[in-house]
Scaffold this motif. Structure first.
Motif, PDB file in Angstrom:
ATOM      1  N   GLU A  42       0.836  -1.210   0.000  1.00 23.82           N
ATOM      2  CA  GLU A  42       0.000   0.000   0.000  1.00 23.82           C
ATOM      3  C   GLU A  42       0.870   1.260   0.000  1.00 23.82           C
ATOM      4  N   GLN A  43       1.818   1.323   0.962  1.00 22.96           N
ATOM      5  CA  GLN A  43       2.671   2.504   1.112  1.00 22.96           C
ATOM      6  C   GLN A  43       4.126   2.240   0.721  1.00 22.96           C
ATOM      7  N   TYR A  44       4.470   1.018   0.408  1.00 25.05           N
ATOM      8  CA  TYR A  44       5.846   0.652   0.052  1.00 25.05           C
ATOM      9  C   TYR A  44       6.336   1.551  -1.068  1.00 25.05           C
ATOM     10  N   HIS A  45       7.404   2.307  -0.785  1.00 28.50           N
ATOM     11  CA  HIS A  45       7.808   3.394  -1.670  1.00 28.50           C
ATOM     12  C   HIS A  45       9.326   3.344  -1.884  1.00 28.50           C
ATOM     13  N   PRO A  46       9.778   2.578  -2.871  1.00 26.91           N
ATOM     14  CA  PRO A  46      11.216   2.536  -3.139  1.00 26.91           C
ATOM     15  C   PRO A  46      11.733   3.868  -3.676  1.00 26.91           C
ATOM     16  N   LYS A  47      12.942   4.219  -3.266  1.00 30.65           N
ATOM     17  CA  LYS A  47      13.619   5.370  -3.884  1.00 30.65           C
ATOM     18  C   LYS A  47      14.052   5.003  -5.299  1.00 30.65           C
ATOM     19  N   VAL A  48      14.480   3.742  -5.456  1.00 27.27           N
ATOM     20  CA  VAL A  48      14.875   3.214  -6.765  1.00 27.27           C
ATOM     21  C   VAL A  48      14.100   1.927  -7.020  1.00 27.27           C
ATOM     22  N   SER A  49      13.432   1.837  -8.155  1.00 26.14           N
ATOM     23  CA  SER A  49      12.764   0.599  -8.563  1.00 26.14           C
ATOM     24  C   SER A  49      13.395   0.105  -9.856  1.00 26.14           C
ATOM     25  N   VAL A  50      13.801  -1.158  -9.849  1.00 28.03           N
ATOM     26  CA  VAL A  50      14.437  -1.770 -11.016  1.00 28.03           C
ATOM     27  C   VAL A  50      13.506  -2.846 -11.567  1.00 28.03           C
ATOM     28  N   PHE A  51      13.220  -2.792 -12.862  1.00 22.49           N
ATOM     29  CA  PHE A  51      12.425  -3.824 -13.533  1.00 22.49           C
ATOM     30  C   PHE A  51      13.329  -4.451 -14.592  1.00 22.49           C
ATOM     31  N   LEU A  52      13.810  -5.669 -14.315  1.00 24.26           N
ATOM     32  CA  LEU A  52      14.852  -6.295 -15.123  1.00 24.26           C
ATOM     33  C   LEU A  52      14.347  -6.835 -16.455  1.00 24.26           C
ATOM     34  N   ASN A  53      13.205  -7.517 -16.442  1.00 22.46           N
ATOM     35  CA  ASN A  53      12.695  -8.180 -17.646  1.00 22.46           C
ATOM     36  C   ASN A  53      11.315  -8.734 -17.330  1.00 22.46           C
ATOM     37  N   PHE A  54      10.629  -9.145 -18.372  1.00 21.83           N
ATOM     38  CA  PHE A  54       9.309  -9.740 -18.163  1.00 21.83           C
ATOM     39  C   PHE A  54       9.088 -10.854 -19.174  1.00 21.83           C
ATOM     40  N   THR A  55       8.994 -12.091 -18.660  1.00 21.41           N
ATOM     41  CA  THR A  55       8.681 -13.244 -19.509  1.00 21.41           C
ATOM     42  C   THR A  55       7.678 -14.130 -18.770  1.00 21.41           C
ATOM     43  N   GLU A  56       7.203 -15.144 -19.448  1.00 19.43           N
ATOM     44  CA  GLU A  56       6.168 -16.022 -18.897  1.00 19.43           C
ATOM     45  C   GLU A  56       6.625 -16.698 -17.601  1.00 19.43           C
ATOM     46  N   ASP A  57       5.799 -16.606 -16.564  1.00 18.49           N
ATOM     47  CA  ASP A  57       6.088 -17.260 -15.286  1.00 18.49           C
ATOM     48  C   ASP A  57       4.837 -17.198 -14.412  1.00 18.49           C
ATOM     49  N   HIS A  58       4.800 -18.047 -13.404  1.00 19.16           N
ATOM     50  CA  HIS A  58       3.769 -18.031 -12.352  1.00 19.16           C
ATOM     51  C   HIS A  58       2.338 -18.159 -12.892  1.00 19.16           C
ATOM     52  N   LEU A  59       2.193 -18.857 -14.026  1.00 23.30           N
ATOM     53  CA  LEU A  59       0.833 -19.038 -14.540  1.00 23.30           C
ATOM     54  C   LEU A  59       0.075 -20.113 -13.762  1.00 23.30           C
ATOM     55  N   ASP A  60       0.735 -20.692 -12.745  1.00 26.87           N
ATOM     56  CA  ASP A  60       0.030 -21.527 -11.778  1.00 26.87           C
ATOM     57  C   ASP A  60      -0.653 -20.665 -10.722  1.00 26.87           C
ATOM     58  N   ILE A 117       5.318  -2.073  -8.401  1.00 28.97           N
ATOM     59  CA  ILE A 117       6.550  -1.595  -7.772  1.00 28.97           C
ATOM     60  C   ILE A 117       6.702  -0.074  -7.919  1.00 28.97           C
ATOM     61  N   PHE A 118       6.090   0.500  -8.977  1.00 28.60           N
ATOM     62  CA  PHE A 118       6.214   1.935  -9.252  1.00 28.60           C
ATOM     63  C   PHE A 118       5.071   2.765  -8.660  1.00 28.60           C
ATOM     64  N   MET A 119       4.074   2.135  -8.070  1.00 26.48           N
ATOM     65  CA  MET A 119       2.799   2.826  -7.798  1.00 26.48           C
ATOM     66  C   MET A 119       2.914   3.998  -6.816  1.00 26.48           C
ATOM     67  N   ASN A 120       3.882   3.963  -5.898  1.00 22.53           N
ATOM     68  CA  ASN A 120       4.011   5.053  -4.926  1.00 22.53           C
ATOM     69  C   ASN A 120       5.184   5.975  -5.217  1.00 22.53           C
ATOM     70  N   GLN A 121       5.873   5.732  -6.320  1.00 22.77           N
ATOM     71  CA  GLN A 121       7.018   6.574  -6.640  1.00 22.77           C
ATOM     72  C   GLN A 121       6.573   7.922  -7.211  1.00 22.77           C
ATOM     73  N   THR A 122       7.414   8.947  -6.985  1.00 20.90           N
ATOM     74  CA  THR A 122       7.144  10.299  -7.478  1.00 20.90           C
ATOM     75  C   THR A 122       8.268  10.727  -8.426  1.00 20.90           C
ATOM     76  N   GLU A 123       8.169  11.955  -8.905  1.00 26.00           N
ATOM     77  CA  GLU A 123       9.165  12.477  -9.844  1.00 26.00           C
ATOM     78  C   GLU A 123      10.558  12.580  -9.226  1.00 26.00           C
ATOM     79  N   SER A 124      10.651  12.533  -7.902  1.00 24.68           N
ATOM     80  CA  SER A 124      11.964  12.629  -7.256  1.00 24.68           C
ATOM     81  C   SER A 124      12.611  11.251  -7.047  1.00 24.68           C
TER      82      SER A 124
END
Length: 448
Positions: A169-187, A202-209
């Motif tokens: 809900e409030q988890y707010h990383p200063k830096v968020s890294v998104f490495l890649n996206f492929t098929e997984d966890h379809l179970d 992961i980006f939902m609480n980040q701001t322009e700073s």
């Protein structure tokens, strides 16, 4: 406040202890009853945590103010539905722990593959920069446990999984890294769209700073830049990016913006880790460090001195000229593709395990050029066999155990061959987890 913690594995146990330490009334509930769960009983008793194992006492739960969910518990599980019907607020262990470290700067790393290595490398660099750094999350040490050991870290470098992101809900990383996206966890997810939706939280609480670090070579990840607020940096193996890090002439460069000159960071041959995918992981670590003010020389020192993690292209032993490599962490077809690409010759591949409903078509297409012989085991052996035949690859055998696989590999291998355990599948059909699978592989190899 009364807190119900759901799930008595590591995350739930240490969330319970953290809650107790902060003066909350805590009860821990766990539906399973097995050796792993029971192994935590001494620490629960030592910390005065009330708990139940082997059941959920639904009738007692209406008196709780907050439920803290372990990441392995799906949001459609009966206990979650029951808690929702009672109007009890539900958050995850990561969100709960984050409440107690408001001043800690979080570097959060997600993606389908490479999270653990990138987290460990980034954490290694940050600890050289500032020893008041904690490293963990989904990597193995829950944030709750890290904060019990160090209640006020300057930096927290956290592997952040889609399961954890479901309940923030409030988890707010200063830096968020998104490495890649492929098929997984379809179970767990009904569709790739649902899986992606969880990841990009992961980006939902980040701001322009704040900062977002995105893989330019992954179109799905790159296009996220149009819909998120933080300042964007990219990494690429193929392109000279305007802002970020890239590989050119086998060297890693960093560029602040399109007007600045590229700065050489390190030569690829100085990176101890195998494979181009680990160059990608290094690029992401470089940017994460630079945007947070880490000195270039500290970054170089960190990269050169990082030895990698167990179960990720881990050298085990050479037997009669045959090298055995443990890559048990490769639990998706895409991660096994990257493992195969790390070697400049064909390998004897041991693959198979429990199903995550993955498609093995692309992996099987690599067998002719990258695999000398394929040894299959586990629940997915029939699917992998079918994919191999469809790809016109017929040099395979199916075995019944990991020990049989290793012994068979030893029998057919010649000096200078590589035997690679890179399953492309989860481990839960035959092992406790991928670590258990990797440790058993190492034990069998060391007994040869």
């Amino acid at each position: 406040m009364k807190i119900l913690v759901v799930g008595a594995r590591r995350s739930g146990v240490f969330a319970s202890i953290l809650a107790k330490k902060h003066g909350f009334e805590v009860f821990l509930t766990e539906i399973a009853d097995n050796k792993e769960v029971r192994s935590f009983e001494p620490i629960l008793k030592e910390n005065g945590i009330s708990y139940e194992i082997g059941k959920h006492s639904f009738e007692k739960f209406s008196t709780f103010d907050l439920a803290v969910l372990s990441p392995g518990i799906p949001l459609n599980s009966p206990i979650v539905k029951d808690l929702e019907s009672k109007g009890i607020k539900i958050i995850g262990e990561l969100e709960f722990a984050n409440m107690f470290a408001p001043n800690t700067k979080v570097i959060a790393i997600t993606g389908t593959n490479g999270k653990s290595t990138t987290t460990a490398l980034t954490g290694h660099i940050f600890k050289l920069h500032n020893p008041n750094t904690v490293v963990g999350g989904n990597l193995g040490t829950p944030y709750s446990e890290l904060l019990l050991e160090n209640p006020n870290p300057e930096y927290a470098v956290l592997e952040t999984s889609c399961f954890q992101l479901e309940t923030i809900e409030q988890y707010h990383p200063k830096v968020s890294v998104f490495l890649n996206f492929t098929e997984d966890h379809l179970d767990r997810y009904a569709s790739m769209e649902d899986y992606f939706k969880a990841k990009k939280r992961i980006f939902m609480n980040q701001t322009e700073s704040d900062y977002a670090i995105l893989n330019y070579d992954d179109v799905v990840v790159r296009e996220l830049s149009d819909e998120i607020k933080p300042r964007k940096y990219f990494f690429s193996l193929k392109e000279v990016v305007n802002s970020g890090a890239f590989l050119k002439d086998n060297k890693i460069f960093f560029k602040e913006n399109k007007f600045s000159e590229p700065i050489e960071i390190i030569d690829r041959k100085e990176i101890p880790l195998l494979g181009l995918h680990n160059v990608e992981n290094t690029l992401a670590s470089v940017i994460s460090s630079i945007v947070m003010g880490v000195n270039f020389e500290v970054i170089r020192k960190g990269i050169r001195s990082f030895k990698g993690l167990p179960h990720r292209l881990e050298y085990v032993r050479e037997v009669n000229g045959v090298i055995f490599i443990n890559d048990s962490k490769s639990t998706t077809p895409d991660s096994t593709i990257k493992a195969l690409e790390a070697f400049d010759k064909k390998v004897i591949l041991i693959a198979g395990g429990s199903s995550k409903n993955n498609d093995f078509t692309q992996l099987a297409k690599m067998f002719k050029s990258r695999v000398k012989f394929l040894i299959l085991l586990g629940q997915t052996a029939p699917q992998l066999k079918e994919a191999s035949i469809n790809a016109n690859f017929h040099d395979f055998a199916i075995v019944k155990s990991l020990k049989e696989a290793v012994n068979f590999a030893k029998t057919i291998a010649s000096p200078n061959d590589i035997v690679l355990l890179s399953p492309a599948c989860a481990s839960f059909d035959m092992f406790r987890d991928f670590e258990d699978r990797g440790e058993q592989f190492k034990e069998i190899v060391n007994e040869l």
